[in-house]
Scaffold this motif. Structure first.
Motif, short mmCIF file in Angstrom:
data_model
loop_
_atom_site.label_atom_id
_atom_site.label_comp_id
_atom_site.label_asym_id
_atom_site.label_seq_id
_atom_site.Cartn_x
_atom_site.Cartn_y
_atom_site.Cartn_z
N GLY A 1 -14.96 -5.84 12.55
CA GLY A 1 -16.41 -5.63 12.53
C GLY A 1 -17.05 -5.78 11.17
O GLY A 1 -18.23 -6.05 11.07
N GLY A 2 -16.31 -5.59 10.10
CA GLY A 2 -16.84 -5.79 8.76
C GLY A 2 -17.70 -4.67 8.20
O GLY A 2 -18.16 -4.75 7.09
N ARG A 3 -17.92 -3.59 8.96
CA ARG A 3 -18.73 -2.48 8.43
C ARG A 3 -17.94 -1.61 7.47
O ARG A 3 -18.47 -1.10 6.50
CB ARG A 3 -19.28 -1.61 9.57
CG ARG A 3 -20.37 -2.25 10.36
CD ARG A 3 -20.98 -1.35 11.43
NE ARG A 3 -20.12 -0.30 11.90
CZ ARG A 3 -20.43 0.99 11.89
NH1 ARG A 3 -21.60 1.38 11.45
NH2 ARG A 3 -19.61 1.90 12.33
N ILE A 4 -16.66 -1.41 7.76
CA ILE A 4 -15.81 -0.58 6.92
C ILE A 4 -15.03 -1.50 5.99
O ILE A 4 -14.40 -2.46 6.46
CB ILE A 4 -14.85 0.27 7.78
CG1 ILE A 4 -15.65 1.18 8.70
CG2 ILE A 4 -13.88 1.05 6.91
CD1 ILE A 4 -14.82 1.92 9.73
N PRO A 5 -15.07 -1.25 4.67
CA PRO A 5 -14.35 -2.13 3.74
C PRO A 5 -12.84 -2.03 3.92
O PRO A 5 -12.32 -1.01 4.39
CB PRO A 5 -14.79 -1.63 2.37
CG PRO A 5 -15.34 -0.28 2.58
CD PRO A 5 -15.79 -0.18 4.00
N PRO A 6 -12.10 -3.07 3.52
CA PRO A 6 -10.64 -3.02 3.64
C PRO A 6 -10.05 -1.93 2.75
O PRO A 6 -10.64 -1.54 1.74
CB PRO A 6 -10.20 -4.41 3.17
CG PRO A 6 -11.37 -5.03 2.52
CD PRO A 6 -12.59 -4.30 2.94
N TYR A 7 -8.87 -1.46 3.13
CA TYR A 7 -8.17 -0.43 2.36
C TYR A 7 -6.67 -0.62 2.53
O TYR A 7 -6.22 -1.39 3.38
CB TYR A 7 -8.60 0.98 2.79
CG TYR A 7 -8.38 1.29 4.26
CD1 TYR A 7 -7.19 1.87 4.70
CD2 TYR A 7 -9.35 1.01 5.20
CE1 TYR A 7 -6.99 2.15 6.04
CE2 TYR A 7 -9.17 1.29 6.53
CZ TYR A 7 -7.98 1.86 6.95
OH TYR A 7 -7.78 2.14 8.28
N TYR A 8 -5.92 0.07 1.70
CA TYR A 8 -4.47 0.04 1.75
C TYR A 8 -4.00 1.37 2.30
O TYR A 8 -4.58 2.42 2.01
CB TYR A 8 -3.88 -0.21 0.36
CG TYR A 8 -4.26 -1.57 -0.18
CD1 TYR A 8 -3.42 -2.66 0.00
CD2 TYR A 8 -5.46 -1.78 -0.84
CE1 TYR A 8 -3.76 -3.92 -0.46
CE2 TYR A 8 -5.82 -3.02 -1.31
CZ TYR A 8 -4.97 -4.10 -1.12
OH TYR A 8 -5.32 -5.33 -1.57
N GLN A 9 -2.91 1.34 3.10
CA GLN A 9 -2.47 2.56 3.79
C GLN A 9 -0.95 2.62 3.84
O GLN A 9 -0.28 1.59 3.97
CB GLN A 9 -3.03 2.55 5.21
CG GLN A 9 -2.71 3.77 6.01
CD GLN A 9 -3.38 3.70 7.38
OE1 GLN A 9 -3.61 2.64 7.93
NE2 GLN A 9 -3.69 4.85 7.92
N THR A 10 -0.42 3.85 3.75
CA THR A 10 1.02 4.03 3.93
C THR A 10 1.36 3.83 5.40
O THR A 10 0.53 4.06 6.28
CB THR A 10 1.47 5.44 3.48
OG1 THR A 10 0.71 6.42 4.18
CG2 THR A 10 1.31 5.64 1.99
N ARG A 11 2.60 3.43 5.65
CA ARG A 11 3.06 3.27 7.04
C ARG A 11 3.98 4.41 7.44
O ARG A 11 3.93 4.89 8.56
CB ARG A 11 3.82 1.94 7.19
CG ARG A 11 2.99 0.71 6.96
CD ARG A 11 3.85 -0.55 7.08
NE ARG A 11 5.01 -0.54 6.20
CZ ARG A 11 5.03 -1.07 4.98
NH1 ARG A 11 3.99 -1.67 4.50
NH2 ARG A 11 6.12 -1.00 4.24
N ASN A 12 4.85 4.81 6.52
CA ASN A 12 5.94 5.72 6.88
C ASN A 12 5.89 7.07 6.18
O ASN A 12 6.76 7.89 6.41
CB ASN A 12 7.29 5.06 6.55
CG ASN A 12 7.45 3.73 7.26
OD1 ASN A 12 7.16 3.63 8.44
ND2 ASN A 12 7.88 2.71 6.53
N VAL A 13 4.91 7.28 5.32
CA VAL A 13 4.88 8.52 4.53
C VAL A 13 3.67 9.35 4.95
O VAL A 13 2.54 8.87 4.91
CB VAL A 13 4.81 8.22 3.02
CG1 VAL A 13 4.65 9.49 2.22
CG2 VAL A 13 6.04 7.45 2.57
N ALA A 14 3.92 10.58 5.37
CA ALA A 14 2.85 11.55 5.60
C ALA A 14 2.87 12.49 4.40
O ALA A 14 3.92 13.02 4.04
CB ALA A 14 3.06 12.30 6.91
#
Length: 192
Positions: A90-103
């Motif tokens: 949708g393009g409203r929220i800018p891209p970001y980086y996220q962990t996959r396996n770490v809480a």
């Protein structure tokens, strides 16, 4: 004498009027763009990091989000994970980086390292403080705000709360308050 004064005034107005038509070049150098790193450390959730470049206050554009960053998470100097890029639809929220396996866990110190070609690397450390119970929570002075649209109702109120901050260091809290609205209808004396 009056004619001479009028002549000077007319020349001054004409002189000022012509100077306003041309753009002025300011003798300032544009600052070098830097990395801007914004992260959310939330207990028992994945880490989210937004990476963008800074911009000059003289520019009208928004900062540029950088999809080619290398974002890594460490704890106690030990590598934990390389974050992956998430591009919301949708393009409203800018891209970001996220962990996959770490809480993330409370009380653990984490380090983020961000590398992007053309920028100096950025490293930041942070920890999530242990949860602190709220001891007092009050809502006072609730009022309906007048002069509204016929579809929306806006209320004004004061929130008072209290908690005891542990003395073991500098903790910063991000508090989110949510409200739930329930509509009640009165039809023929009965509440629905």
């Amino acid at each position: 004498m009056k004619h001479r004064l009028w002549g000077i005034c007319i020349l001054a107005v004409l002189g000022l009027g012509t100077t306003c038509e041309r753009p002025v070049d300011l003798p300032f150098d544009r600052p070098v763009s830097n990395l801007v790193v914004v992260s959310n450390f939330t207990r028992e959730k994945q880490l989210e990091v937004r990476v963008s470049s800074s911009r000059s206050i003289l520019e009208a554009s928004i900062g540029e989000y950088l999809p080619d960053a290398r974002v890594e998470l460490f704890s106690g100097g030990t590598f934990m994970e390389r974050l992956e890029l998430v591009i919301p639809p949708g393009g409203r929220i800018p891209p970001y980086y996220q962990t996959r396996n770490v809480a993330l866990e409370a009380g653990t110190v984490y380090q983020i390292r961000v590398d992007v070609t053309g920028f100096n690397p950025v490293t930041a450390s942070s920890k999530i403080p242990e949860p602190v119970p709220i001891q007092l929570f009050q809502v006072n002075d609730a009022k309906l705000v007048l002069d509204q649209s016929p579809v929306l109702q806006r209320y004004s109120y004061r929130v008072r709360f209290n908690f005891e901050d542990p003395q073991d260091g500098d903790d910063y809290y991000h508090l989110n308050f949510y409200q739930q609205v329930k509509e009640y209808f009165n039809r023929e004396g009965d509440t629905i």
